[in-house]
Each structure stands twice: as structure tokens, then as C-alpha cells.
Write an enzyme that holds these catalytic residues in place. Sequence first.
Site, PDB file in Angstrom:
ATOM      1  CG  HIS A 173     -16.984  -9.980   3.407  1.00 34.92           C
ATOM      2  ND1 HIS A 173     -15.743 -10.225   2.859  1.00 34.92           N
ATOM      3  CD2 HIS A 173     -16.838  -8.895   4.198  1.00 34.92           C
ATOM      4  CE1 HIS A 173     -14.884  -9.332   3.317  1.00 34.92           C
ATOM      5  NE2 HIS A 173     -15.523  -8.509   4.128  1.00 34.92           N
ATOM      6  CE  LYS A 202     -15.094 -24.517  -1.867  1.00 35.04           C
ATOM      7  NZ  LYS A 202     -14.823 -23.188  -2.377  1.00 35.04           N
ATOM      8  NE  ARG A 203     -17.482 -23.292   8.649  1.00 34.20           N
ATOM      9  CZ  ARG A 203     -17.750 -22.566   9.717  1.00 34.20           C
ATOM     10  NH1 ARG A 203     -16.883 -21.663  10.141  1.00 34.20           N
ATOM     11  NH2 ARG A 203     -18.864 -22.740  10.396  1.00 34.20           N
ATOM     12  CE  LYS A 219     -18.611 -21.673   1.805  1.00 33.13           C
ATOM     13  NZ  LYS A 219     -17.763 -20.669   1.108  1.00 33.13           N
ATOM     14  CB  THR A 271      -9.894 -16.246  -0.481  1.00 32.61           C
ATOM     15  OG1 THR A 271     -10.535 -16.850   0.650  1.00 32.61           O
ATOM     16  CG2 THR A 271     -10.337 -14.802  -0.592  1.00 32.61           C
ATOM     17  CE  LYS A 325      -6.341 -18.696   1.174  1.00 34.73           C
ATOM     18  NZ  LYS A 325      -7.264 -19.001   2.291  1.00 34.73           N
TER      19      LYS A 325
HETATM   20  C1  26Q Z   1     -22.780 -13.116  11.907  1.00 35.31           C
HETATM   21  C2  26Q Z   1     -23.613 -12.915  12.986  1.00 35.31           C
HETATM   22  C3  26Q Z   1     -23.584 -13.773  14.080  1.00 35.31           C
HETATM   23  C4  26Q Z   1     -22.702 -14.828  14.072  1.00 35.31           C
HETATM   24  C5  26Q Z   1     -21.858 -15.024  12.983  1.00 35.31           C
HETATM   25  C6  26Q Z   1     -21.906 -14.176  11.905  1.00 35.31           C
HETATM   26  C7  26Q Z   1     -21.008 -14.391  10.745  1.00 35.31           C
HETATM   27  C8  26Q Z   1     -19.708 -14.787  10.933  1.00 35.31           C
HETATM   28  C9  26Q Z   1     -18.875 -14.994   9.861  1.00 35.31           C
HETATM   29  C10 26Q Z   1     -21.457 -14.195   9.449  1.00 35.31           C
HETATM   30  C11 26Q Z   1     -20.620 -14.408   8.369  1.00 35.31           C
HETATM   31  C12 26Q Z   1     -19.313 -14.809   8.578  1.00 35.31           C
HETATM   32  C13 26Q Z   1     -18.363 -15.068   7.497  1.00 35.31           C
HETATM   33  C14 26Q Z   1     -18.592 -14.841   6.229  1.00 35.31           C
HETATM   34  C15 26Q Z   1     -17.600 -15.168   5.208  1.00 35.31           C
HETATM   35  O1  26Q Z   1     -16.582 -15.775   5.484  1.00 35.31           O
HETATM   36  N1  26Q Z   1     -17.825 -14.761   3.956  1.00 35.31           N
HETATM   37  C16 26Q Z   1     -16.873 -15.027   2.900  1.00 35.31           C
HETATM   38  O2  26Q Z   1     -16.003 -13.914   2.796  1.00 35.31           O
HETATM   39  C17 26Q Z   1     -14.940 -14.181   1.893  1.00 35.31           C
HETATM   40  C18 26Q Z   1     -13.995 -13.006   1.914  1.00 35.31           C
HETATM   41  O3  26Q Z   1     -14.568 -11.920   1.263  1.00 35.31           O
HETATM   42  C19 26Q Z   1     -15.475 -14.464   0.501  1.00 35.31           C
HETATM   43  O4  26Q Z   1     -14.404 -14.840  -0.320  1.00 35.31           O
HETATM   44  C20 26Q Z   1     -16.514 -15.590   0.541  1.00 35.31           C
HETATM   45  O5  26Q Z   1     -17.108 -15.728  -0.735  1.00 35.31           O
HETATM   46  C21 26Q Z   1     -17.568 -15.276   1.576  1.00 35.31           C
HETATM   47  O6  26Q Z   1     -18.476 -16.366   1.701  1.00 35.31           O
END
Ligand code: 26Q
Length: 840
Positions: free
Chosen positions: A379, A572-573, A578, A680, A684
Amino acid sequence: MQSMISKSLFKSSPTPALTEKPPLGMGAAPLAEDISRHFNYTLGRDKNCKSAHYSYTALALAVRDRLMERWKNTAYAYEEGDSKRAYYLSLEFLMGRTLGNAMLNLGLENPLHKALHDLGLDMEELIDSEPDAGLGNGGLGRLAACFIDSCATLQLPVMGYGLRYEYGMFRQNIEQGHQMEEPDHWLRNGHVWEIERPELTQRIRFGGRTETQEGPNRVKRVVWVDTHDVLAVPYDIPVPGYQNGTVNTLRLWKSAATDEFDLGEFNAGSYSESVAAKNTAENITMVLYPNDASENGKELRLRQQYLLASASLQDAIRLWIRKHGENFTHFAEKNCFQLNDTHPSIAVAELMRILMDEYDMGWDEAWAITTKTMAYTNHTLLPEALERWPVRLFRQLLPRLLEIIFDINARFMGEVSNRWPGDFDRMARMSLIEEGWEQQVRMAFLAIVGSYSVNGVAELHSDLLKQGLFRDFYELWPDKFNNKTNGVTPRRWLAWCNPKLSALITETIGEGWVTDLSLLSKLAPHADNAKFRQRWRQIKRDNKIRLLEYKKNEMGVDGAISPDMMFDVQVKRIHEYKRQLLNALHVIHLYDRIKRGDTANWTPRCVLFGGKAAPGYFMAKLIIKLINNIASVINKDPAAQGLLNVVFVPNYRVSAMEVICAGTDLSEQISTAGKEASGTGNMKFMINGAMTIGTLDGANIEIREEVGDENFFLFGLTAEEVERTRGNYDPNGIIASNEDLHRVMHYLEISHFNKFEPGIFDPIIMSIRNPHDPWMTAADFAGYVKAQRDAAAAYLDQEAWTKMSILNTAASGKFSTDRTISEYNRDIWKLQQVSALTGV
Ligand code: 26Q
């Protein structure tokens, strides 16, 4: 342990007289009856109970009752058919609220309206009293939630496995413009949608060391001893399909201490050590890590990952053995584990461990099974977000798994050197172990080596993976790599969140679109019908009023915002890539135009921001502060009245997006090209008839392809141009030669938005002026302003705008997770559809 629990829970086995019940009535009368029974008897409340919480719970229980029989029948149907199953392993499931979705999917909306009316209850109030299940950060977690909805709707035997965090995503408050985090104790008032299943508890081992022992016929086997064990207790949440009798399961693990902790160490007199150990066990699932890019090296996070992987694999194997005994010959044909990013990728080594150490399988057979059952979804393209774990930490916490990873790597390195003899650089690049001052395990490489499928989440993203990050692996195994463009579930993201538009769509093209979103294309011809446009526009306006009402409730203040303004939204985050900052610079530019009196043919607009920053992400938090400061200056300035408003909605979450996306005119998707894997939120907004202003990044490219470039406001460098520009990027030259940007920078540099907080935005100014700014904000400014001008001009012609809005919805059919999941199933899982309806 397991057998002990089940014995104590089931002294006598259930009989048909106990388990076979006639289906519950789905009409208003039996529903009202059950709501009232739950209120009075299950919950023991009376006429003095004023809290909406209990009415909500009674309603939820009545709905839940109707899920139960379908849930059981679905489980029976999968079991009897000996169906192949897929398991979606994810550290995050961002479910949001459950009640509304359950009502919709059971087809109970109308009877419940009547039932609640008869009981004198306000449905909206009850729905709003449910806290969001915020067990995820953002896109990746919400995607998992949309996926399991689509799996149930497509009647696929898929189970979600995740963690039951006591505290989900933090609540965000804004104080003096700063983000403040508050714990989200979402389980405080109980969670009616979960069923605890202590009889399915699994034991998870940590620490200790390994020994080699000689088995019966002199076969060597490894045993993992002196471990500190933890229990994983499952909680099941029903996942109903759309009006099809199927109810799948989301199984979330909660960590708990074993009894030994108390008995062993307690009796030895080390009371505090034993309590501390109990805490360590119970802490594992206490809190969701609030980063959406990896934060490396945290031991507790590795514990979470292993607990999820181990408990889920043991559970799936238990299910297998119940039916097939300890014969694993056909295991790989009947099971598939989809890894949601690298977070659960320790599952590759854990499946090897279970098969070899617990079921005496040899390496080759175990490896054949593992590499035929694991599939990995990536991702992110940000190299800094790729997970790595220090070997030292692994050795300490999961010594047996580290051995297995080293063994996998040794064999894999052999394969690489066979294919490219003498290419030691390549071996170093591809090794699962990164050398350096501290050795690290590269989790993405473990996932690739252990999986038969590796996919990205949008066309561009999947291409960039093959050319960049995973290039060596693509050269070795081109057939493993594939694309699965993301989607969103049309149930929550149109049918539920936008009832007025849904009703108009159903009236116009029939109701089939709810399960076949491609049918929305039938709306296109109606874009030329003035009467239809008028109704479409009125609904968007109503939804904007609903959004303003929501904003008022969340922020406690009313603003002078008109629903006739253009609602320009970025939620978004908060992350530098972004580029909320680019949006903020544009807002300053609009303000500058107002102050200069350059307001001929002005399009009044309300710019709305929302999103959480990781608590340790300094720049992201500073961007939130900047947006809030800009908002407070502009909203107070009489010159901007009626022309420009800026809003930062606090605590953005799933239930907020349900209101926001329906009331948006312009969707901001402005990441630096090549950085947003898919997005995503963009989908929406599109489904709900917003126009997109965006870069050629992630799924934006496919959105534009579907809707046509005349219905999309495009700007910015391409991913290729971004990479080519690196090294000779000159933001200061750009600022000097662009009058608009120069003036915007001047506002920042004279501290116009921080008169009483000198210097606080200096890091932002420096980041824009930095020739090494990875996000190249200045490079895209001019193009962005131009695209915004085009959007504003287009909005002035409301007839033309409405037409584009309709065409966006009409072209959004591709972005349903029903399509995405069908592709996962066709190319990766290969499951048979199973109807659970027989009997219901
Ligand atoms: C990893 C290690 C330790 C702590 C946290 C994490 C961690 C947690 C969440 C790393 C990444 C995430 C989330 C990533 C994320 O949301 N990515 C998004 O995924 C979506 C679904 O595929 C995409 O549409 C987005 O582009 C992408 O940024």
C-alpha cells in the site's frame, strides 16, 4: 487450555430444541416488540431512563438477533460445502458505525422507521449515539472494512482477522489551532456487535530460546522453550452481505494473561513481576499505533503483529483439522491468506513454524504450502514507510521465527545466485536481511518471497512497484506481480450515506446499482435533462445544509457559510506528501486576491479541511496549526465575508466522511505524483457527484480515464517529471518568478497569520524553499492555481457543473470494492460463491 475451556463451557452439548429457532419477524410489529423487550428485560431499564444509549442498545440487539440465524447458516454452508476459504489478515479494520449498515443490508430500514416511530424514538439520534469503531488509521484500514463488506455481498467465504484494540484511533481536539490527542475508549459502554468466543482461545509464545531435540526416528526437530506465553481470545463481529442471507465474520483478537503468570511467579513470591508480566500480556492489544507511515523498532508493535499472525493461522489450522485431521495434502488448495501490507507478514515464517514444529512437516513440503497460500498487498511507495525490524529485537522476542527467516533467506540467496551468478550487489539488494550498523529484517521482501501473488492498489502504483522498489523481484518472478485497483463499498458510500441521491438514482435506473455499480452509467443520458439536473442540484444543496449542521454540532459554533458556496474539501490523514500545504497556499492566494480587490466573477467558496496527524509528526501538526490560523484570520475579516470561508473540522473519522462526501462539490486529490498509492477518499467523492481537482497520482489517473478529461481538473508534474526534476529543483527561482506565489510567501514571511506567535511557521517556509523538498510544493503551485480558477469558473455555470457532477457519478462504477474483490477472487483467491440462503 482450549479443551479445558470448552469442557467448562459445554457440560452438555446443545440439542436441536435449544439451537433450532424459527426465523424472527422482519416487520415493524415484531421489531418494536423485540426492541421493547431488550430495553426492559435484557438491559433492565425503565421509564426513568433518559439516555439514548440504552434505546440504541435495545435497537441494536433487535437488529443483531436478525443477523444471528443468518450468521450460523452461513457458517454451516461453508463448513458443509468444504469451501475453499480466504483470510484477510490486517492490523486495521476501520469499521466506523455498524447499526445503519446492518439495517440497510438486512433490508430493515422501512420497518424500523415505523417501529421506532411507534415507540416514540428518533432513529437519527440513536444512530448518532453509536461510537465509531476506529480500529484503523486511514485508507488501509477502511479498505479492509470495505473489502469484507463486498466479500459478504459477493457470498465469498472470507474471514477478516484483526486485533481488538481497547483504544482505537485517538480523538482529535483542536485547541488554539493545535491538535490535541485524547484516548478513544470506544468500548467503555460495551460493544453490542461482538460475541466473545473464549472456547477458541489460542496460545501465543514470546521470548525463550530454541533447542534441537532428536525425535522418535532420529529426526531432528526444533523446540521453542522457556517462552512467556500470552493468550489470544477471539471476538466475532458479524459482517452481513447486502440482502442475501450471508453473514461473514470479522474475528478480532484480544490479548490476555495465561493462568501460569499468576500461579507460577505469584507463588514464588515475585508478586510485582507477576503482575507486570500480566500487564505485558494485556497491553499487547491495548492501543492502535496512530501512525499511517511506519514507525520502526517498537517492540509492542512487533508483539501485536505476531499475535495477530499466530492466532489467526492457528485458528485457520484448527478449522482445517476439524474437517480433515492432520492431513495437509490439500491445505494449499483450500486456504489463502491475504496480507494487508507487511504488517502481518510474519505469518510467512509462522506458517512454516507451525507446519514444521507442530506437525512434523519437512522444509520443502511446508515451504510449498506456504508459498501457495500467502498473498501480499503493498500500500505504499514511500521507501521510509517500508517495515524493517532489528534482528536483535527479533532474536529476543521471536527466536524461532528469526531462525526460520534466516533459513528462508539462505535458500532464497541460493536461488538468486543461481539466476545471477556472481552478482553480489544484487544479492545484497535482495537479501531479507539488510546489513548495516544494525542488521534488519526487511518485511516486504519476506512477504514477496513467501507469497504467490504481490499486488499494488492502483495501475500507476503497481507499475512503479515493478520499476522501482521491487524491481529485482519483478525480474525474478514477473508472474507474481499484479494490480488490483482499490474501490469503496457502494452500500456505505452511496446507498447509506446519501439517501436522497440514492432514491433519485433508484427511481431513475432501478435498484440494481447497489450490487452492480457499473449500472450507474445509465445515469449519463439524464445529464442532458434539465428537470433531472434540477433535482440532482437540489439534493446536493440539501446535503450541503446537512454538512453545515454537522459542522455546527461538531464545532459548537455556527459560521456564516452559505450552501450556495462551492464546497471545496480535503479530508484525509495529514501528511506532507498529500500536500494539504499546497491547498493552504491556494487559500492564502484567494485571500490575497480578495484583499487586492481582484474579485470580479468571484466564486464564493468554503474550503474545508479535516484529518489527523500522527502524534509524533511535527510537520503534519504544524500544517494543522497553519490551517487553523489561516482560518481564524480569514473568517474574521469582513472583506472575506460571503467570498471565502475556511473550516478545519476536528476529529475526522468514518462517520464524519459519511456526511462530508455527500455534501462536497470539489474533491482535493493533490498529492505529489507517484506518492499516493491509490487513495479511496477520491472514489467516495466521485460516487457522490463531486468533481476532482487532482494530480496524475494513484487512482486519480483511473478516475480521470473513466470520467473523461473534460470532467476532471488536472494539474501538476507527472510521477516521471517529479523524479526527473529532483536534483535541479529550484523553488526559490519559482517563487521569485511567480508573482502570486511570491505574494503568498510574503504573507507567511511577515507572520501575517501568526502575529502573536513569532516564527512558528518558519519550518514550513523553509520546507517550501528547500531545493530538496521531496514534495515539490512550489513546482505545482502555478498549475494548481490555474486548475482552481477553471474549477471556480465552471462552478459559476451551475447547469454545466451539475452535468459534470452527474457524469462523475455515472462514471464511478469501476470504483466499487465489488469489482475489486471479484478481481482478487478471479486472479488470486479462486473461491466458489456459496449461498447461505437455503433454509432462511
Ligand atoms: C507501520 C508500522 C508501525 C506502525 C504503523 C504502521 C503503519 C500503519 C498504517 C503503516 C502504514 C499504515 C497505513 C497506510 C495506509 O493507509 N496506506 C494507504 O492505503 C490505502 C489503501 O490501499 C491507499 O489508498 C492509500 O494511497 C495509502 O496511503
